[in-house]
Design a protein around this motif. Structure first.
Motif, mmCIF file in Angstrom:
data_model
loop_
_atom_site.group_PDB
_atom_site.id
_atom_site.type_symbol
_atom_site.label_atom_id
_atom_site.label_comp_id
_atom_site.label_asym_id
_atom_site.label_seq_id
_atom_site.Cartn_x
_atom_site.Cartn_y
_atom_site.Cartn_z
ATOM 1 N N ILE A 103 0.859 -1.400 -0.073
ATOM 2 C CA ILE A 103 -0.231 -0.158 0.152
ATOM 3 C C ILE A 103 0.828 1.304 0.063
ATOM 4 N N ASN A 104 1.657 1.254 0.785
ATOM 5 C CA ASN A 104 2.932 2.350 0.902
ATOM 6 C C ASN A 104 3.512 2.557 -0.455
ATOM 7 N N GLU A 105 3.991 1.501 -0.842
ATOM 8 C CA GLU A 105 4.621 1.542 -2.110
ATOM 9 C C GLU A 105 4.023 2.150 -3.472
ATOM 10 N N VAL A 106 2.722 1.707 -3.381
ATOM 11 C CA VAL A 106 1.767 2.304 -4.563
ATOM 12 C C VAL A 106 1.614 3.649 -4.252
ATOM 13 N N ARG A 107 1.412 4.215 -2.959
ATOM 14 C CA ARG A 107 0.980 5.364 -2.727
ATOM 15 C C ARG A 107 2.247 6.215 -3.063
ATOM 16 N N LYS A 108 3.449 6.010 -2.864
ATOM 17 C CA LYS A 108 4.603 6.749 -3.132
ATOM 18 C C LYS A 108 4.952 6.580 -4.707
ATOM 19 N N ASP A 109 4.548 5.459 -5.275
ATOM 20 C CA ASP A 109 4.676 5.495 -6.730
ATOM 21 C C ASP A 109 3.692 6.631 -7.472
ATOM 22 N N ILE A 110 2.418 6.559 -6.936
ATOM 23 C CA ILE A 110 1.217 7.517 -7.097
ATOM 24 C C ILE A 110 2.182 9.057 -7.069
#
Length: 66
Positions: free
Chosen positions: A43-50
């Motif tokens: 979840i955190n990885e996706v947030r940072k990628d966004i």
């Protein structure tokens, strides 16, 4: 996803990748709510990628105006 990789994308590719990540984020949140999420760090990885994609898209738009 590294920033250098994202910078190589065109504007259309950035939009497509952003849409894909937002869909993944929705699915991850849904899995978390139902207790099916196995890898919560994703979840955190996706947030940072966004955030990374939005930042680079904004920088490219500013460069195009200048």
């Amino acid at each position: 996803m590294k920033a250098s990789d994202v910078r190589a994308f065109s504007a259309d590719q950035l939009k497509d990748e952003l849409a894909k990540l937002k869909k993944e984020q929705f699915n991850l949140r849904f899995q978390q709510a139902t207790g099916q999420l196995e890898k919560s760090s994703r979840i955190n990885e996706v947030r940072k990628d966004i955030a990374r994609i939005k930042t680079i898209a904004r920088q490219k738009a500013a460069e195009a105006k200048a």
